[in-house]
Write an enzyme that holds these catalytic residues in place. Structure first.
Site, PDB file in Angstrom:
ATOM      1  N   SER A  25      -3.673   1.486  -5.599  1.00  0.00           N
ATOM      2  CA  SER A  25      -3.115   1.336  -4.256  1.00  0.00           C
ATOM      3  C   SER A  25      -1.785   2.074  -4.145  1.00  0.00           C
ATOM      4  O   SER A  25      -1.053   2.179  -5.131  1.00  0.00           O
ATOM      5  CB  SER A  25      -2.918  -0.152  -3.971  1.00  0.00           C
ATOM      6  OG  SER A  25      -2.775  -0.397  -2.608  1.00  0.00           O
ATOM      7  N   GLN A 102      -1.109   8.602   0.877  1.00  0.00           N
ATOM      8  CA  GLN A 102      -0.964   7.813   2.103  1.00  0.00           C
ATOM      9  C   GLN A 102       0.233   8.369   2.877  1.00  0.00           C
ATOM     10  O   GLN A 102       1.330   8.466   2.326  1.00  0.00           O
ATOM     11  CB  GLN A 102      -0.718   6.340   1.756  1.00  0.00           C
ATOM     12  CG  GLN A 102      -0.588   5.423   2.963  1.00  0.00           C
ATOM     13  CD  GLN A 102      -0.110   4.035   2.564  1.00  0.00           C
ATOM     14  OE1 GLN A 102       1.045   3.840   2.210  1.00  0.00           O
ATOM     15  NE2 GLN A 102      -1.012   3.060   2.618  1.00  0.00           N
ATOM     16  N   TYR A 185       4.823  -1.318   9.886  1.00  0.00           N
ATOM     17  CA  TYR A 185       5.369   0.015  10.099  1.00  0.00           C
ATOM     18  C   TYR A 185       4.884   0.557  11.445  1.00  0.00           C
ATOM     19  O   TYR A 185       4.247  -0.152  12.218  1.00  0.00           O
ATOM     20  CB  TYR A 185       5.033   0.914   8.908  1.00  0.00           C
ATOM     21  CG  TYR A 185       5.621   0.367   7.610  1.00  0.00           C
ATOM     22  CD1 TYR A 185       6.972   0.012   7.540  1.00  0.00           C
ATOM     23  CD2 TYR A 185       4.834   0.144   6.490  1.00  0.00           C
ATOM     24  CE1 TYR A 185       7.520  -0.522   6.383  1.00  0.00           C
ATOM     25  CE2 TYR A 185       5.368  -0.390   5.324  1.00  0.00           C
ATOM     26  CZ  TYR A 185       6.712  -0.728   5.283  1.00  0.00           C
ATOM     27  OH  TYR A 185       7.251  -1.266   4.137  1.00  0.00           O
TER      28      TYR A 185
END
Length: 357
Positions: A25, A102, A185
């Site tokens: 992740s 990401q 976010y």
């Protein structure tokens, strides 16, 4: 959507095949200068690829300087950021893993200090910067800065920043791209009625609140090659009764699927500081399962996945197509190799390490 696979069964999306269903992740390291990847990131990410993961994702990487969570966060807002990330992507790929990244904008949670220094908002005098968000509503707690409500020109600029960053990610050699729309976010701020009080085309109704993410996904898909996967990380629920709910996530996933998104990475929370989150092993896995079956789209499960059999059961039972590990990968970079041994599967091990396995 049932699975006939297991944790070490390959996963193919478009032209990319993960050697197993285990991903690293994105984990912020807060360790750059001016957003530039360095030896820390090379070793941190490279060791997880050596450890046998199928997918290794670079941490939340800012599409603009003001999109960083902290001054130490990774960036890809200029061409100078490409080369150090390309070095990482190549090494990860050379070890048999798929290099992913990401890309993100922190919105009202930007301009914060490093976590080990308290993580509070920084003033301009302390090296901070102006934050932007859908509405002039602060996050609260130790992030009290009131953000500037974005104009439509700001929205257009941010979309262009995501497109340009996606193109740089491609130039750096990444084969998997994820848009960060979770954890409070910027995209998450537009999605949630708790942070979005706009009255224009980007606020109010579900359609309006999802517009920015849907439009950006479409724009990024147009510059990200058709043969490479595009994922989106969402906060599946806000953990608040008047916030974003799992039914919203299912409908959002249907929209994103139409826009060319291949997988939804299902996390949760982060939009407000006072949410009561029921943290326990696998606590977010049901979100991945509900989105997977409700929207008929591939999903990734996250959240306190620590044991080999636990991860394998998630895949075998069709709850998700991929498991993403964070804290456990920090504890054990070789978790995939250890899990394979526990589950009775063979895994490719670097020749240098054969004597240990």
């Amino acid at each position: 959507m049932q699975n006939d696979s297991h944790l070490f069964f390959p996963l193919t999306i478009r032209s990319v095949t993960l050697r197993n269903r285990i991903g690293v992740s994105p984990m912020c390291q807060y360790s750059t200068t001016d957003g530039l990847a360095n030896d820390w990131h090379y070793i941190h990410l490279g060791s997880r690829a050596v450890g046998g993961a199928g997918l290794v994702m670079v941490e939340a990487t800012a599409v603009a300087p003001e999109g960083r969570i902290t001054p130490g966060c990774m960036g890809l807002w200029s061409d100078k950021h490409i080369e150090p990330l390309a070095r990482i992507a190549k090494f990860v790929k050379d070890q048999g893993a798929v290099p992913g990244i990401q890309i993100a904008h922190a919105g009202r949670k930007a301009s914060a200090d490093l976590p080990w220094k308290g993580g509070a908002h920084l003033s301009v005098a302390q090296g901070g910067w102006e934050t932007i968000a859908p509405s002039a509503i602060p996050f609260g707690d130790n992030l009290p800065q009131i953000p500037r409500a974005m104009t439509e020109a700001d929205i257009s600029r941010v979309q262009n920043d995501f497109m340009a960053t996606a193109q740089r990610a491609l130039a750096a050699g990444f084969q998997w791209l994820e848009l960060h729309a979770a954890h409070g976010y910027l995209f998450n701020e537009f999605l949630s009625p708790l942070a979005n009080h706009r009255t224009d085309n980007y606020g109010g109704s579900f359609e309006n609140r999802t517009r920015l993410l849907a439009d950006t996904a479409r724009a990024v898909r147009a510059v990200w090659p058709d043969h490479l996967p595009l994922a989106v990380r969402i906060s599946a629920i806000d953990w608040m009764p008047d916030g974003w709910q799992i039914e919203d996530s299912i409908e959002l996933a249907k929209i994103l699927k139409v826009e060319g998104v291949d997988l939804v990475d299902c996390s949760s929370g982060g939009i407000v500081p006072n949410a009561k989150i029921e943290v326990k092993p696998g606590y977010q896995v049901p979100f991945a399962e509900k989105v997977r079956h409700g929207a008929q789209i591939k999903t990734a499960a996250v959240g306190f996945i620590t044991e080999a059999k636990q991860a394998d059961d998630i895949i075998r039972s069709g709850k998700a197509d991929l498991v993403l590990l964070a804290r456990q990968m920090l504890v054990d970079p070789y978790w995939p190799a250890h899990a394979a041994k526990i589950l009775g599967h063979k895994i490719t091990t670097p020749s240098q390490y054969l004597r240990a396995w």
